[in-house]
Design a protein around this motif. Structure first.
Motif, short mmCIF file in Angstrom:
data_model
loop_
_atom_site.label_atom_id
_atom_site.label_comp_id
_atom_site.label_asym_id
_atom_site.label_seq_id
_atom_site.Cartn_x
_atom_site.Cartn_y
_atom_site.Cartn_z
N UNK A 88 6.83 -0.69 -7.77
CA UNK A 88 6.45 0.51 -8.81
C UNK A 88 7.53 0.96 -9.45
N UNK A 89 8.71 1.03 -8.60
CA UNK A 89 9.96 1.79 -9.11
C UNK A 89 10.69 1.16 -10.35
N UNK A 90 10.31 -0.31 -10.42
CA UNK A 90 11.14 -0.92 -11.62
C UNK A 90 10.35 -1.18 -12.59
N UNK A 91 9.00 -0.54 -12.82
CA UNK A 91 8.16 -0.72 -13.75
C UNK A 91 8.30 0.29 -14.98
N UNK A 92 7.56 0.03 -15.89
CA UNK A 92 7.61 1.01 -17.03
C UNK A 92 6.83 2.34 -16.61
N UNK B 148 0.82 -1.03 -0.09
CA UNK B 148 0.20 0.06 0.00
C UNK B 148 0.79 1.20 0.02
N UNK B 149 1.98 1.32 0.80
CA UNK B 149 2.83 2.31 0.76
C UNK B 149 3.60 2.60 -0.38
N UNK B 150 3.98 1.54 -1.24
CA UNK B 150 4.55 1.67 -2.42
C UNK B 150 3.49 1.84 -3.69
N UNK B 151 2.38 1.64 -3.46
CA UNK B 151 1.46 2.33 -4.31
C UNK B 151 1.13 3.52 -4.13
N UNK B 152 1.13 4.08 -3.14
CA UNK B 152 1.02 5.44 -2.89
C UNK B 152 2.12 6.25 -2.99
N UNK B 153 3.37 5.74 -2.90
CA UNK B 153 4.67 6.63 -2.97
C UNK B 153 5.61 6.34 -4.41
N UNK C 299 6.40 13.58 -8.17
CA UNK C 299 5.08 14.13 -8.90
C UNK C 299 4.05 12.93 -8.91
N UNK C 300 4.45 11.75 -8.84
CA UNK C 300 3.19 10.75 -8.62
C UNK C 300 2.76 10.71 -7.33
N UNK C 301 3.45 11.06 -6.44
CA UNK C 301 2.77 11.11 -4.92
C UNK C 301 1.90 12.35 -4.83
N UNK C 302 2.39 13.44 -5.36
CA UNK C 302 1.28 14.52 -5.45
C UNK C 302 0.11 14.38 -6.11
N UNK C 303 -0.06 13.64 -7.41
CA UNK C 303 -1.02 13.38 -8.02
C UNK C 303 -1.96 12.47 -7.24
N UNK C 304 -1.30 11.42 -6.52
CA UNK C 304 -2.09 10.55 -5.88
C UNK C 304 -2.72 11.03 -4.75
#
Length: 689
Positions: A240-244, A230-235, A461-466
């Motif tokens: 997620x860091x190794x995905x496209x 859940x933390x990885x999905x939100x941050x 930017x991903x964190x701010x968006x989420x």
């Protein structure tokens, strides 16, 4: 006048000619021949022109031929229409049905005397126009959220409807940006990764550099608790860091197909440039359209009332519910016009003492606002530096602290909401390019804290968006909805009555989605899938805001005009785009690219891929590109652009003067018609007597 009309107007003759009603009048050449000059000099238009030209002794004035009535308006119009029948449709002319049928018969008669080639061209032109009209009608039925937005317009006015139309525009914009990035970057990688085509990856060739710059620590894959996902999905960290989703996943030099080699670094950079250029052109196009409508409506306020009252109804409406919505929409527009007129009258009636008091109060409040904004910016900078140095987590709670600013004016809200992004990006850039040891001298950036700084900026930017999305949902569900329940079922409490129902504030909601779109533009280079996330986010926000408007909020008591709202929305969006382009330009052209990840590990900066690609072109094309980008070409080009701009400014001034003259002419024509009807009525009264 002619003899027949002159005999009809003689009161002494007992002729039995039918009465002439004012509504049956038509200025046809068969009815009027050359009237006497004395009668024409009694027209209001002639008197107005004569008063203006008292100092001008022209021959036209001395001979009394300022007006030339020998050619009637209808005959001139008929000649002009007959000349343009081949190029324009009869729908474009304000004529009655009988006149249009007569002109259509003339057109068909003229077709017989044309050659077969000209006839085929006219028939093909008509068929093509008819096909475009049908296609345009079909596309209106396929328009996204068409019925929902129409319903909102009928129930709450065009101001709130413009907000949802603006939200739909952002959905389409982000969808197009995602398609550009997907076609240029993601699709070749996916085709090769899943072996759909006969292609292979080209690894980045090794370049002499310090081994310390290529170290990229990978997250451990040991025992992971369930809440870590859940933390990885939100941050955006962890799996997620190794995905496209992020920049660091595309650490390849290209894709080798059977017949050619696809340059992935060049495509990655061009996708960002293309998306920003498309956004700029699209926003400018819509802004110009809205500005023209706003300029036309601001010139003449009485014209807006007349258009709504006499020409605002759509006679193609046959459904009762749609008719009710159209009634409501017109009523809200008239309310907005009356509110603007009341504000203009109130401003005009201010005394000098009231004006001085208002400006003094504004100056005092602006000083307080600047102090509050300075404190907020400093807090954002300190929080960003602390989070990067100690927790290595992005500012997850930063959006919550800036999501609901004080009740400022829209201009202050724009400044505060977008300036927070500037402070955040500035603080991140200062931490990336500064370090205490010799790492910056070796790699050009703080490799110890940011081994792959592009990915980490994308995570921010991903964190701010989420978290922006989570806060919007939380405020709607856990603040606005309980407030609505309390106001509805506990109305006897005076405190709740003072609190009242939540107002659907259009400027605050617009700034919220502009904030999210600015984050998307900044993060699209560092996180290529961020536009797709923004598209899904705005789609969900549309339904959430619609539900909130219908069931939990009340519309603003101050009506908003749609033209003003659309222009303000696009202007704020354009400011957000400019704020996004500045840090992206600096990061692409100035900050050294990461040596441990990404497609630009062999380049000092991201922009160096462009000169390398140009060096592979033929020598003649290279000379042309270098000449176009040189100062010797830029200075004359800038001067020519300035001359063209001055020409269009002068042309716009001339057009404005012509528009003013045409408006005066329309006003004089209306006075002439009123005068003629009055004279004819008096003549009829004399005939009856």
């Amino acid at each position: 006048m002619s003899e027949s009309s002159g005999r009809a107007l003689q009161p002494g003759r007992p002729s039995r000619q039918p009465a002439v009603h004012p509504e049956n009048l038509s200025l046809d050449s068969s009815c009027f021949s050359s009237p006497p000059v004395n009668f024409l000099q009694e027209l209001p238009s002639y008197r107005s022109i004569a008063r203006r030209r008292t100092t001008v002794h022209s021959r036209d004035k001395q001979s009394g031929t300022l007006l030339k009535p020998t050619d009637s308006y209808s005959s001139q119009l008929e000649d002009r229409i007959a000349e343009n029948l081949s190029s324009q449709s009869l729908r474009n002319y304000a004529l009655n049905i009988s006149e249009k049928r007569r002109l259509r018969d003339i057109q068909e008669t003229q077709m017989k005397y044309l050659s077969e080639w000209d006839q085929w061209k006219r028939y093909s032109s008509k068929s093509w126009k008819r096909f475009l009209e049908k296609a345009r009608e079909m596309t209106t039925h396929l328009e996204l959220w068409r019925e929902d937005i129409r319903s909102i317009e009928g129930k709450f006015g065009t101001g709130i409807q413009s907000y949802f139309s603006f939200l739909r525009f952002l959905v389409l914009l982000n969808l197009v940006i995602f398609l550009i990035i997907f076609m240029l970057v993601l699709l070749p990688v996916l085709l090769t990764k899943y072996e759909i085509t006969n292609s292979s990856f080209m690894l980045i060739p090794f370049k002499d550099m310090d081994i310390q710059c290529t170290v990229y620590p990978v997250s451990s894959s040991g025992l992971i608790y369930f809440y870590s996902y859940i933390i990885d999905l939100l941050s955006g960290t962890g799996f997620l860091e190794e995905t496209s989703l992020f920049y660091g996943h595309y650490t390849i030099d290209g894709v080798k197909f059977q017949n050619f080699t696809y340059d992935l670094p060049l495509a990655y950079l061009l996708s960002t440039i293309a998306s920003l250029a498309l956004s700029l052109l699209w926003i400018v196009k819509r802004s110009v359209e809205g500005f023209k409508i706003n300029l036309i409506r601001s010139e003449e306020h009485f014209q807006s009332y007349c258009n709504k009252i006499f020409a605002g109804w759509d006679f193609c409406i046959t459904n009762r519910s749609m008719a009710d919505l159209k009634h409501s929409s017109l009523r809200y527009e008239l309310r907005a016009d009356l509110e603007e007129e009341r504000m203009r009258q109130k401003i005009a009636e201010r005394t000098s003492e009231e004006t001085i008091r208002i400006y003094s109060l504004r100056l005092f409040l602006n000083c307080i606002v600047l102090a509050v904004l300075g404190a907020c910016f400093y807090a954002i900078y300190v929080a960003t530096v602390f989070s990067q140095e100690h927790m290595k987590k992005g500012p997850a709670t930063l959006r919550a602290s800036s999501s609901h600013p004080l009740s400022f004016s829209p201009q202050r809200c724009v400044f505060m909401r977008l300036a927070t992004i500037c402070v955040l990006v500035f603080s991140l850039g200062s931490k990336i390019t500064s370090c205490d040891d010799d790492t910056c001298d070796l790699c050009g950036y703080n490799q110890k804290l940011y081994p792959c700084w592009e990915t980490q900026v994308g995570q921010e930017m991903y964190k701010l968006m989420i978290f922006d999305f989570i806060i919007i949902l939380a405020v709607t569900l856990f603040v606005d909805f309980p407030r609505k329940l309390l106001v509805t079922y506990c109305s006897s409490c005076k405190l709740i009555q003072c609190w009242g129902q939540q107002e659907f504030a259009i400027p605050d909601n617009v700034l919220g989605i502009v904030y999210g779109q600015t984050i998307c533009w900044i993060g699209a280079f560092f996180s290529p899938l961020l536009p797709a996330i923004a598209t899904l986010k705005f789609i969900i926000i549309f339904y959430v805001k619609e539900w909130s408007l219908l069931y939990t909020c009340r519309p603003s008591p101050r009506p908003f005009r749609a033209s003003n709202s659309n222009f303000f929305f696009l202007l704020v969006l354009l400011i957000g785009l400019c704020l996004a382009i500045i840090p992206l330009t600096i990061s692409i052209s100035r900050i050294p690219s990461s040596k441990a990840c990404g497609p630009f590990t062999n380049f000092n900066t991201t922009w160096e891929v462009i000169p390398k690609t140009v060096s592979t072109f033929p020598s003649s094309l290279q000379s042309f590109i270098h000449g176009v980008t040189s100062e010797a070409f830029a200075v004359p080009f800038f001067m020519i652009i300035c001359l063209i701009m001055f020409y269009f400014i002068a042309l716009a001034g001339a057009h404005k003067r012509v528009v003013i003259q045409l408006r005066e002419q329309l006003s004089l024509e209306s006075r002439d018609k009123r005068y003629l009807i009055q004279k004819l009525t008096e003549a009829q009264r004399d005939m009856r007597n």
